[in-house]
Scaffold this active site. Structure first.
Site, short mmCIF file in Angstrom:
data_model
loop_
_atom_site.label_atom_id
_atom_site.label_comp_id
_atom_site.label_asym_id
_atom_site.label_seq_id
_atom_site.Cartn_x
_atom_site.Cartn_y
_atom_site.Cartn_z
N HIS A 197 0.82 -1.22 0.00
CA HIS A 197 0.00 0.00 0.00
C HIS A 197 0.86 1.27 0.00
O HIS A 197 0.32 2.38 -0.11
CB HIS A 197 -0.99 0.00 1.17
N ASP A 202 0.22 -7.88 1.83
CA ASP A 202 0.65 -6.48 1.80
C ASP A 202 2.17 -6.37 1.85
O ASP A 202 2.77 -6.03 2.87
CB ASP A 202 0.02 -5.74 2.99
N SER A 255 4.29 2.37 8.23
CA SER A 255 3.99 1.33 7.23
C SER A 255 5.23 0.88 6.48
O SER A 255 6.06 1.69 6.07
CB SER A 255 2.98 1.86 6.21
#
Length: 293
Positions: free
Chosen positions: A109, A154, A246
Protein backbone atom coordinates in the site's frame (compact mmCIF):
# COMPACT_ATOMS: atom_id res chain seq x y z
CA UNK A 1 -5.85 8.81 6.00
CA UNK A 2 -7.14 9.68 2.55
CA UNK A 3 -9.02 6.79 1.03
CA UNK A 4 -7.62 5.39 -2.17
CA UNK A 5 -9.38 6.64 -5.30
CA UNK A 6 -9.39 5.27 -8.85
CA UNK A 7 -5.84 4.20 -9.84
CA UNK A 8 -5.38 6.80 -12.60
CA UNK A 9 -6.48 9.70 -10.39
CA UNK A 10 -4.35 8.41 -7.52
CA UNK A 11 -1.22 8.17 -9.64
CA UNK A 12 -1.80 11.60 -11.19
CA UNK A 13 -2.26 13.15 -7.75
CA UNK A 14 0.90 11.49 -6.49
CA UNK A 15 2.97 12.75 -9.42
CA UNK A 16 1.66 16.29 -8.91
CA UNK A 17 2.46 16.08 -5.19
CA UNK A 18 5.99 14.86 -5.90
CA UNK A 19 6.56 17.72 -8.35
CA UNK A 20 5.29 20.30 -5.88
CA UNK A 21 7.58 18.92 -3.18
CA UNK A 22 10.54 19.24 -5.48
CA UNK A 23 11.67 15.69 -6.27
CA UNK A 24 14.72 16.21 -8.43
CA UNK A 25 15.45 13.97 -11.41
CA UNK A 26 12.69 11.47 -10.60
CA UNK A 27 13.16 7.85 -11.50
CA UNK A 28 9.91 6.12 -12.39
CA UNK A 29 9.53 2.86 -10.51
CA UNK A 30 8.14 0.46 -13.08
CA UNK A 31 6.27 -2.73 -12.32
CA UNK A 32 7.95 -5.98 -13.26
CA UNK A 33 6.75 -9.53 -13.56
CA UNK A 34 7.62 -12.05 -10.86
CA UNK A 35 8.12 -15.79 -11.07
CA UNK A 36 4.84 -16.83 -9.53
CA UNK A 37 1.36 -15.47 -9.07
CA UNK A 38 -0.23 -16.20 -5.67
CA UNK A 39 -3.95 -15.90 -5.12
CA UNK A 40 -5.28 -12.37 -4.72
CA UNK A 41 -7.94 -13.34 -2.19
CA UNK A 42 -7.96 -11.25 1.01
CA UNK A 43 -10.13 -9.59 3.69
CA UNK A 44 -11.10 -5.96 4.19
CA UNK A 45 -9.06 -3.61 6.39
CA UNK A 46 -7.03 -0.41 6.58
CA UNK A 47 -3.29 0.19 6.30
CA UNK A 48 -0.71 2.35 8.10
CA UNK A 49 0.78 4.76 5.60
CA UNK A 50 0.67 8.55 6.04
CA UNK A 51 -2.84 9.67 5.08
CA UNK A 52 -5.94 8.85 7.03
CA UNK A 53 -9.62 9.38 7.80
CA UNK A 54 -11.41 8.50 11.00
CA UNK A 55 -12.01 4.76 11.13
CA UNK A 56 -9.30 3.91 8.63
CA UNK A 57 -5.63 3.54 9.55
CA UNK A 58 -3.08 2.64 6.90
CA UNK A 59 0.03 3.59 8.89
CA UNK A 60 1.35 5.73 6.02
CA UNK A 61 0.21 9.17 4.88
CA UNK A 62 0.38 11.51 1.92
CA UNK A 63 -0.44 14.56 4.03
CA UNK A 64 1.27 14.16 7.38
CA UNK A 65 3.66 11.92 9.25
CA UNK A 66 3.12 9.69 12.24
CA UNK A 67 5.26 7.65 14.58
CA UNK A 68 5.71 4.70 16.94
CA UNK A 69 3.47 5.48 19.93
CA UNK A 70 5.31 5.43 23.28
CA UNK A 71 8.40 3.67 22.00
CA UNK A 72 11.97 4.72 22.77
CA UNK A 73 14.85 6.14 20.76
CA UNK A 74 16.60 3.35 18.85
CA UNK A 75 20.33 3.16 19.40
CA UNK A 76 22.21 4.56 16.42
CA UNK A 77 23.07 1.85 13.87
CA UNK A 78 21.02 -0.74 15.81
CA UNK A 79 18.61 -1.06 12.85
CA UNK A 80 20.97 -0.86 9.83
CA UNK A 81 18.33 -2.46 7.56
CA UNK A 82 15.78 0.31 8.26
CA UNK A 83 14.99 2.49 5.27
CA UNK A 84 12.85 5.58 4.71
CA UNK A 85 10.77 6.22 1.59
CA UNK A 86 10.66 9.96 0.94
CA UNK A 87 8.68 12.46 -1.07
CA UNK A 88 10.78 15.47 -1.98
CA UNK A 89 14.05 15.97 -0.13
CA UNK A 90 12.91 14.85 3.33
CA UNK A 91 9.16 14.08 3.60
CA UNK A 92 8.67 10.59 5.02
CA UNK A 93 5.65 8.63 3.86
CA UNK A 94 6.61 5.00 4.59
CA UNK A 95 9.29 2.81 6.08
CA UNK A 96 11.15 0.01 4.28
CA UNK A 97 13.56 -2.84 5.01
CA UNK A 98 16.79 -3.75 3.23
CA UNK A 99 16.72 -7.51 2.49
CA UNK A 100 19.33 -7.70 -0.27
CA UNK A 101 22.25 -5.46 -1.36
CA UNK A 102 19.98 -3.99 -4.06
CA UNK A 103 16.43 -4.70 -2.85
CA UNK A 104 14.03 -3.32 -0.24
CA UNK A 105 10.79 -4.72 1.13
CA UNK A 106 7.92 -2.43 2.06
CA UNK A 107 4.13 -2.59 2.23
CA UNK A 108 2.28 -2.84 -1.09
CA UNK A 109 0.00 0.00 0.00
CA UNK A 110 3.10 2.27 0.02
CA UNK A 111 3.23 2.09 -3.77
CA UNK A 112 4.13 5.31 -5.61
CA UNK A 113 5.34 6.09 -9.15
CA UNK A 114 8.61 7.54 -7.76
CA UNK A 115 10.80 6.22 -4.93
CA UNK A 116 13.48 8.18 -3.12
CA UNK A 117 15.21 5.98 -0.54
CA UNK A 118 17.35 6.94 2.44
CA UNK A 119 19.37 4.38 4.40
CA UNK A 120 21.71 4.70 7.38
CA UNK A 121 20.07 7.87 8.68
CA UNK A 122 19.06 7.93 12.35
CA UNK A 123 17.39 11.32 12.81
CA UNK A 124 14.48 13.00 11.04
CA UNK A 125 16.64 15.97 10.13
CA UNK A 126 17.47 16.45 6.44
CA UNK A 127 21.06 17.26 7.41
CA UNK A 128 23.56 14.67 6.15
CA UNK A 129 24.64 12.06 8.71
CA UNK A 130 27.81 10.01 8.67
CA UNK A 131 26.93 6.60 7.20
CA UNK A 132 23.91 7.90 5.25
CA UNK A 133 23.28 6.49 1.76
CA UNK A 134 20.72 7.79 -0.77
CA UNK A 135 19.18 5.84 -3.66
CA UNK A 136 16.39 5.89 -6.22
CA UNK A 137 14.00 3.01 -6.73
CA UNK A 138 14.08 1.92 -10.37
CA UNK A 139 11.61 -0.96 -10.21
CA UNK A 140 8.73 -1.83 -7.90
CA UNK A 141 6.99 -5.19 -7.69
CA UNK A 142 3.89 -5.36 -5.48
CA UNK A 143 2.80 -8.86 -4.57
CA UNK A 144 0.30 -9.91 -7.28
CA UNK A 145 -2.17 -11.05 -4.61
CA UNK A 146 -2.32 -7.69 -2.82
CA UNK A 147 -5.91 -6.58 -2.21
CA UNK A 148 -7.24 -3.18 -1.22
CA UNK A 149 -8.85 -2.30 1.11
CA UNK A 150 -8.27 -5.66 2.80
CA UNK A 151 -4.45 -5.50 2.71
CA UNK A 152 -3.99 -9.20 2.23
CA UNK A 153 -0.50 -9.99 0.84
CA UNK A 154 0.65 -6.48 1.80
CA UNK A 155 4.25 -6.50 0.59
CA UNK A 156 6.24 -5.03 -2.28
CA UNK A 157 9.83 -5.25 -3.49
CA UNK A 158 11.73 -2.14 -4.64
CA UNK A 159 14.95 -2.45 -6.64
CA UNK A 160 17.56 0.24 -5.99
CA UNK A 161 19.47 1.96 -8.80
CA UNK A 162 22.70 0.40 -7.48
CA UNK A 163 23.92 -1.89 -4.72
CA UNK A 164 24.38 -0.50 -1.22
CA UNK A 165 27.79 -0.04 0.38
CA UNK A 166 27.72 -2.54 3.24
CA UNK A 167 28.69 -0.84 6.52
CA UNK A 168 27.87 -0.69 10.22
CA UNK A 169 25.06 1.76 9.33
CA UNK A 170 23.62 -0.02 6.26
CA UNK A 171 23.25 -3.77 5.77
CA UNK A 172 20.49 -6.27 4.87
CA UNK A 173 18.59 -8.47 7.30
CA UNK A 174 17.59 -12.10 6.73
CA UNK A 175 13.90 -13.00 6.47
CA UNK A 176 12.61 -15.68 8.83
CA UNK A 177 11.25 -18.81 7.16
CA UNK A 178 9.50 -19.75 10.41
CA UNK A 179 6.11 -18.24 11.13
CA UNK A 180 5.74 -16.33 14.42
CA UNK A 181 4.33 -18.12 17.44
CA UNK A 182 2.23 -16.67 20.23
CA UNK A 183 4.30 -14.90 22.86
CA UNK A 184 7.32 -14.23 20.61
CA UNK A 185 9.04 -10.98 21.57
CA UNK A 186 9.76 -8.68 18.65
CA UNK A 187 10.79 -5.12 17.88
CA UNK A 188 9.09 -2.73 15.48
CA UNK A 189 10.76 0.50 14.38
CA UNK A 190 9.92 3.62 12.42
CA UNK A 191 9.74 7.38 12.23
CA UNK A 192 5.91 7.34 12.28
CA UNK A 193 3.83 9.49 14.65
CA UNK A 194 4.23 9.31 18.39
CA UNK A 195 0.61 10.39 18.76
CA UNK A 196 -2.27 9.07 16.66
CA UNK A 197 -4.29 12.30 16.88
CA UNK A 198 -1.42 14.77 16.43
CA UNK A 199 1.49 15.13 14.03
CA UNK A 200 4.24 14.75 16.61
CA UNK A 201 7.58 14.11 14.95
CA UNK A 202 10.32 12.19 16.79
CA UNK A 203 13.84 13.48 16.53
CA UNK A 204 15.27 10.02 15.82
CA UNK A 205 14.18 6.52 14.81
CA UNK A 206 11.81 4.95 17.36
CA UNK A 207 11.86 1.34 18.57
CA UNK A 208 9.10 -0.52 20.39
CA UNK A 209 9.01 -4.01 21.90
CA UNK A 210 5.84 -5.90 20.97
CA UNK A 211 4.55 -9.44 21.57
CA UNK A 212 2.97 -11.73 18.96
CA UNK A 213 -0.66 -12.57 19.79
CA UNK A 214 -2.50 -15.82 19.12
CA UNK A 215 -4.68 -16.01 16.01
CA UNK A 216 -7.95 -16.20 17.93
CA UNK A 217 -7.25 -12.98 19.81
CA UNK A 218 -6.23 -11.33 16.54
CA UNK A 219 -9.44 -12.42 14.79
CA UNK A 220 -11.57 -11.37 17.76
CA UNK A 221 -10.07 -7.88 17.55
CA UNK A 222 -10.85 -7.58 13.82
CA UNK A 223 -13.71 -9.98 12.93
CA UNK A 224 -13.65 -11.08 9.30
CA UNK A 225 -10.53 -9.04 8.50
CA UNK A 226 -7.62 -11.34 9.40
CA UNK A 227 -6.22 -14.00 7.05
CA UNK A 228 -3.10 -16.18 7.08
CA UNK A 229 -0.99 -13.44 5.43
CA UNK A 230 -1.26 -11.36 8.63
CA UNK A 231 -0.40 -11.58 12.31
CA UNK A 232 -1.21 -9.32 15.26
CA UNK A 233 1.25 -8.03 17.82
CA UNK A 234 1.22 -5.52 20.63
CA UNK A 235 -2.16 -5.20 22.37
CA UNK A 236 -0.83 -3.02 25.17
CA UNK A 237 -2.81 0.19 25.53
CA UNK A 238 -0.77 3.25 24.63
CA UNK A 239 1.97 1.34 22.76
CA UNK A 240 1.68 0.62 19.03
CA UNK A 241 2.97 1.32 15.56
CA UNK A 242 1.09 4.12 13.82
CA UNK A 243 0.85 6.31 10.69
CA UNK A 244 4.18 6.70 8.92
CA UNK A 245 5.48 3.33 10.13
CA UNK A 246 3.99 1.33 7.23
CA UNK A 247 6.42 -0.98 5.50
CA UNK A 248 8.85 -0.86 8.41
CA UNK A 249 10.42 -3.95 9.99
CA UNK A 250 9.18 -6.27 12.70
CA UNK A 251 12.28 -8.12 13.90
CA UNK A 252 12.02 -11.27 16.05
CA UNK A 253 15.03 -13.32 17.15
CA UNK A 254 17.32 -11.18 14.94
CA UNK A 255 15.37 -12.01 11.77
CA UNK A 256 12.79 -10.08 9.78
CA UNK A 257 9.39 -11.50 10.70
CA UNK A 258 6.92 -8.94 9.39
CA UNK A 259 6.13 -5.51 7.97
CA UNK A 260 3.95 -2.81 9.51
CA UNK A 261 0.66 -3.04 7.62
CA UNK A 262 -2.54 -1.75 9.27
CA UNK A 263 -4.57 -1.35 12.43
CA UNK A 264 -7.37 0.60 14.06
CA UNK A 265 -7.56 4.38 14.26
CA UNK A 266 -6.62 5.98 16.54
CA UNK A 267 -3.58 3.81 17.20
CA UNK A 268 -2.62 2.21 20.52
CA UNK A 269 -6.12 1.30 21.75
CA UNK A 270 -6.77 -1.55 24.16
CA UNK A 271 -7.72 -4.81 22.37
CA UNK A 272 -6.97 -3.24 18.96
CA UNK A 273 -3.43 -4.46 18.17
CA UNK A 274 -1.28 -3.63 15.18
CA UNK A 275 -1.54 -5.97 12.18
CA UNK A 276 1.61 -7.05 10.32
CA UNK A 277 2.41 -8.82 7.05
CA UNK A 278 3.35 -12.43 7.77
CA UNK A 279 6.58 -12.67 5.76
CA UNK A 280 7.30 -16.35 6.51
CA UNK A 281 4.70 -17.20 3.84
CA UNK A 282 6.47 -15.18 1.15
CA UNK A 283 10.14 -16.23 1.29
CA UNK A 284 9.94 -18.18 -1.97
CA UNK A 285 8.13 -15.35 -3.79
CA UNK A 286 10.70 -12.82 -2.55
CA UNK A 287 13.69 -14.96 -3.56
CA UNK A 288 12.24 -15.90 -6.94
CA UNK A 289 11.19 -12.35 -7.76
CA UNK A 290 14.65 -10.98 -7.01
CA UNK A 291 16.24 -13.68 -9.17
CA UNK A 292 13.87 -12.93 -12.05
CA UNK A 293 14.59 -9.20 -11.98
Amino acid sequence: MARAGPPRKWMLATVITALILGVSEPVLATDASSCDNPSAAGPSGSNRDLGREAGEDSRSDDDSSSRIVNGADCKKDAQPWQGALLLGPNKLYCGAVLVNPQWLLTAAHCRKPVYRVRLGHHSTSPVYESGQQMYQGIKSIPHPGYSHPGHSNDLMLIKLNKKIRDSHSVRPINISSNCPSEGTKCMVSGWGTTSSSHNNFPKVLQCLNITVLNKDKCRDAYPGQIDETMFCAGDEEGRDSCQGDSGGPVVCNSQLQGLVSWGDYPCAQRNRPGVYTNLCLFTNWIEDTIKCN
